[in-house]
Design a protein around this motif. Sequence first.
Motif, PDB file in Angstrom:
ATOM      1  N   ARG A 175      45.093  17.133   1.189  1.00  0.00           N
ATOM      2  CA  ARG A 175      45.622  18.409   1.694  1.00  0.00           C
ATOM      3  C   ARG A 175      45.230  19.628   0.861  1.00  0.00           C
ATOM      4  NH1 ARG A 175      49.699  14.814   2.967  1.00  0.00           N
ATOM      5  NH2 ARG A 175      50.285  14.837   5.148  1.00  0.00           N
ATOM      6  N   VAL A 176      44.849  19.419  -0.379  1.00  0.00           N
ATOM      7  CA  VAL A 176      44.527  20.546  -1.247  1.00  0.00           C
ATOM      8  C   VAL A 176      43.078  20.987  -1.000  1.00  0.00           C
ATOM      9  CG1 VAL A 176      43.769  19.162  -3.227  1.00  0.00           C
ATOM     10  CG2 VAL A 176      44.750  21.411  -3.614  1.00  0.00           C
ATOM     11  N   GLU A 177      42.842  22.289  -1.137  1.00  0.00           N
ATOM     12  CA  GLU A 177      41.483  22.805  -0.936  1.00  0.00           C
ATOM     13  C   GLU A 177      40.505  22.093  -1.874  1.00  0.00           C
ATOM     14  OE1 GLU A 177      38.882  26.886  -1.333  1.00  0.00           O
ATOM     15  OE2 GLU A 177      41.056  27.031  -1.347  1.00  0.00           O
ATOM     16  N   GLY A 178      39.450  21.556  -1.309  1.00  0.00           N
ATOM     17  CA  GLY A 178      38.432  20.834  -2.061  1.00  0.00           C
ATOM     18  C   GLY A 178      38.697  19.344  -2.192  1.00  0.00           C
ATOM     19  N   GLY A 179      39.901  18.906  -1.826  1.00  0.00           N
ATOM     20  CA  GLY A 179      40.259  17.495  -1.971  1.00  0.00           C
ATOM     21  C   GLY A 179      39.502  16.566  -1.041  1.00  0.00           C
ATOM     22  N   ARG A 180      39.359  16.979   0.197  1.00  0.00           N
ATOM     23  CA  ARG A 180      38.624  16.138   1.161  1.00  0.00           C
ATOM     24  C   ARG A 180      37.162  16.012   0.730  1.00  0.00           C
ATOM     25  NH1 ARG A 180      41.490  15.277   5.974  1.00  0.00           N
ATOM     26  NH2 ARG A 180      39.588  14.911   7.169  1.00  0.00           N
ATOM     27  N   ASP A 181      36.574  17.131   0.338  1.00  0.00           N
ATOM     28  CA  ASP A 181      35.189  17.122  -0.130  1.00  0.00           C
ATOM     29  C   ASP A 181      35.037  16.184  -1.322  1.00  0.00           C
ATOM     30  OD1 ASP A 181      32.425  18.508  -0.158  1.00  0.00           O
ATOM     31  OD2 ASP A 181      33.147  18.760  -2.221  1.00  0.00           O
ATOM     32  N   TYR A 182      35.976  16.258  -2.251  1.00  0.00           N
ATOM     33  CA  TYR A 182      35.967  15.383  -3.428  1.00  0.00           C
ATOM     34  C   TYR A 182      35.985  13.920  -3.008  1.00  0.00           C
ATOM     35  CZ  TYR A 182      37.987  12.739  -7.294  1.00  0.00           C
ATOM     36  OH  TYR A 182      38.251  11.777  -8.238  1.00  0.00           O
ATOM     37  N   LEU A 183      36.923  13.568  -2.136  1.00  0.00           N
ATOM     38  CA  LEU A 183      37.051  12.173  -1.717  1.00  0.00           C
ATOM     39  C   LEU A 183      35.798  11.652  -1.022  1.00  0.00           C
ATOM     40  CD1 LEU A 183      40.742  12.212  -0.447  1.00  0.00           C
ATOM     41  CD2 LEU A 183      39.855  11.128  -2.537  1.00  0.00           C
ATOM     42  N   LEU A 184      35.092  12.519  -0.336  1.00  0.00           N
ATOM     43  CA  LEU A 184      33.882  12.109   0.385  1.00  0.00           C
ATOM     44  C   LEU A 184      32.649  12.030  -0.503  1.00  0.00           C
ATOM     45  CD1 LEU A 184      34.391  14.178   3.631  1.00  0.00           C
ATOM     46  CD2 LEU A 184      34.595  11.692   3.369  1.00  0.00           C
TER      47      LEU A 184
END
Length: 137
Positions: A63-72
């Motif tokens: 949910r945090v900005e940049g979190g999805r990108d990090y996980l991917l």
Amino acid sequence: MNRIGSWRVVLLGLVLLHGTAMIANADPRSDYILNCQGCHRPDGSGMPGGAPDFRGVIGDLVRVEGGRDYLLRVPGVVQSELDDARTAAVLNWLIHEFDARAGDFPKFTRDEVSAVRHMPLTDVGTRRAALLAKIGR
């Protein structure tokens, strides 16, 4: 080829066919077991100094900005042999499995995984620390 050799070839073919069918029908939990739990452990607790703990954190990261990108873009996703659709399914599964507070969140999709996972992070630890600071951990 003799009769025994022929049977071995047939048996090997059946084993390979069965194995291929099992892989094609794998579910996210099985994919996690086969591709992720070696480093992140069966309970998602990770390994000190290595793979991070998912428990109670991953729902916030998504949910945090940049979190999805990090996980991917973490090494386990970038280097995974799973295709993009199965990778998205595993990510969605593990968020619910290891973070009871996750609730509803925008699900990862094959297209989202495909668009980002080929760009590995070079600063995984730094990026994770910054994201954890954003979520107050």
